[in-house]
Design an enzyme around this catalytic site. Sequence first.
Site, PDB file in Angstrom:
ATOM      1  N   GLY A 123      53.380  27.994  14.758  1.00  0.00           N
ATOM      2  CA  GLY A 123      53.184  26.643  14.248  1.00  0.00           C
ATOM      3  C   GLY A 123      54.475  25.864  14.187  1.00  0.00           C
ATOM      4  O   GLY A 123      55.559  26.377  14.453  1.00  0.00           O
ATOM      5  N   GLY A 176      56.751  23.387  11.679  1.00  0.00           N
ATOM      6  CA  GLY A 176      56.967  22.948  10.313  1.00  0.00           C
ATOM      7  C   GLY A 176      57.790  21.687  10.252  1.00  0.00           C
ATOM      8  O   GLY A 176      58.158  21.113  11.294  1.00  0.00           O
ATOM      9  N   PHE A 218      60.842  21.344   9.243  1.00  0.00           N
ATOM     10  CA  PHE A 218      62.243  21.538   9.595  1.00  0.00           C
ATOM     11  C   PHE A 218      62.451  22.406  10.830  1.00  0.00           C
ATOM     12  O   PHE A 218      63.591  22.674  11.212  1.00  0.00           O
ATOM     13  CB  PHE A 218      62.992  22.177   8.420  1.00  0.00           C
ATOM     14  CG  PHE A 218      62.830  21.435   7.132  1.00  0.00           C
ATOM     15  CD1 PHE A 218      63.009  20.060   7.077  1.00  0.00           C
ATOM     16  CD2 PHE A 218      62.487  22.093   5.969  1.00  0.00           C
ATOM     17  CE1 PHE A 218      62.860  19.367   5.894  1.00  0.00           C
ATOM     18  CE2 PHE A 218      62.333  21.403   4.777  1.00  0.00           C
ATOM     19  CZ  PHE A 218      62.524  20.038   4.737  1.00  0.00           C
ATOM     20  N   GLY A 219      61.369  22.865  11.459  1.00  0.00           N
ATOM     21  CA  GLY A 219      61.522  23.733  12.616  1.00  0.00           C
ATOM     22  C   GLY A 219      60.213  24.392  13.000  1.00  0.00           C
ATOM     23  O   GLY A 219      59.142  23.814  12.817  1.00  0.00           O
ATOM     24  N   VAL A 249      57.651  28.130  13.363  1.00  0.00           N
ATOM     25  CA  VAL A 249      57.307  29.449  12.827  1.00  0.00           C
ATOM     26  C   VAL A 249      56.862  30.316  13.999  1.00  0.00           C
ATOM     27  O   VAL A 249      55.998  29.918  14.793  1.00  0.00           O
ATOM     28  CB  VAL A 249      56.191  29.366  11.772  1.00  0.00           C
ATOM     29  CG1 VAL A 249      55.871  30.763  11.234  1.00  0.00           C
ATOM     30  CG2 VAL A 249      56.593  28.439  10.625  1.00  0.00           C
ATOM     31  N   LYS A 309      60.250  32.143  10.205  1.00  0.00           N
ATOM     32  CA  LYS A 309      60.373  30.698  10.042  1.00  0.00           C
ATOM     33  C   LYS A 309      61.788  30.268  10.404  1.00  0.00           C
ATOM     34  O   LYS A 309      62.757  30.711   9.794  1.00  0.00           O
ATOM     35  CB  LYS A 309      60.049  30.299   8.604  1.00  0.00           C
ATOM     36  CG  LYS A 309      60.011  28.804   8.358  1.00  0.00           C
ATOM     37  CD  LYS A 309      59.483  28.493   6.964  1.00  0.00           C
ATOM     38  CE  LYS A 309      59.344  27.006   6.730  1.00  0.00           C
ATOM     39  NZ  LYS A 309      58.772  26.700   5.397  1.00  0.00           N
ATOM     40  N   ASP A 360      51.886  20.255  -2.617  1.00  0.00           N
ATOM     41  CA  ASP A 360      51.278  20.005  -1.307  1.00  0.00           C
ATOM     42  C   ASP A 360      50.159  21.009  -1.039  1.00  0.00           C
ATOM     43  O   ASP A 360      50.045  21.558   0.053  1.00  0.00           O
ATOM     44  CB  ASP A 360      52.332  20.081  -0.204  1.00  0.00           C
ATOM     45  CG  ASP A 360      51.841  19.469   1.111  1.00  0.00           C
ATOM     46  OD1 ASP A 360      50.916  18.627   1.069  1.00  0.00           O
ATOM     47  OD2 ASP A 360      52.373  19.837   2.181  1.00  0.00           O
TER      48      ASP A 360
END
Length: 347
Positions: free
Chosen positions: A24, A26, A28-29, A31, A46, A143
């Site tokens: 996936g 995210g 900031f980057g 996974v 991650k 969240d």
Amino acid sequence: MLKDKLNSQKACKLEDFEIKQKLGQGAFGEVWLAVDKFTGNKVALKQMHKQFIISKGKKEHVTNEKKLLNRAKIQNSRFLLTLYTSFQTINDIYLAMEYCPGGDLREFLEAIGSLEEEEAKLWFAEMIIAVHSLHKLGYIHRDLKPDNFLIDAKGHIKLGDFGLSKQTGTRPTNFGPPVRVNATAAFRVRKKSLVAPLQLRKAYSVVGSPQYMSPEVLKGRESSKGTTPPSKEGGFKLANQQNQGYSEEVDWWSLGCVFFECILGEPPFSGDSVEEVFNSIENWSEVIPETLKLVSDSVTPEFLSLLNGFLSSAKTRIGRDLKFFYCHPFFHDTDWDSPKSFLRLLN
């Protein structure tokens, strides 16, 4: 165990892992699904890009997530995602975490549409325990949504993605280090908590995913004319510094929205734009009674009561006391000491 073997390594580095595939994307980057070459076990790796984190001023978010995961590991929080180890390279920060092959609840709901109440009951119990465990650590998630509830290899729920989490409580220093609590004993109603009481602080930032945000969070947003669109991090610009702030109650509202979606197939608040969703949430005292009336023939009175408890004013909202859920009619036949596996659903 995988955790013990990973922790036994003196220092992990990227070369210790074989990257298999991307799981996936995210804020900031990325996974990645990776295999630890030392143990042969799979992990979710991650990767967070330092330059992007610094440029967005999000260093505190990353530090906060790592701190939370380390604290959860110490407390043996069984329904929070486990962090095995962390390391960094010149350009990136890496967190090697528990891999959940069942994917996330969002993917699950997209595949089947919705759950029957009996099917969802034990997952709901696990989600409640997960959120309660997070709050006991002194954090709010901010969240909560189906995307952030993962399904592990045995079909159990794991709460993850703590990038927007906020520390709102601190333990009094005279209590010493956190006490390691037996997972089963911690769920018993009659057992006293061994965790020190929290000294709560409030949060003020307008962050989260629009359809699951609580009215308290939205009190700080800009007016309709100047609303700042959501960022990749899921946050919105705080415009009203007179906002009274919020704490744990915002997570219980979001969880109520997740429960609603799991059973009825869509969140309780919708609109053609983010602004319409926000307006609907701000008028929740009119929207929720009408919405629950419309769906009352599709759900049991017990589940309707549960939703009413979550989607209510902050002062009366359920969630702070686990004993309430133990006694609630919706969970009358739920074994809170040993939630059963949902592996049959995954099959």
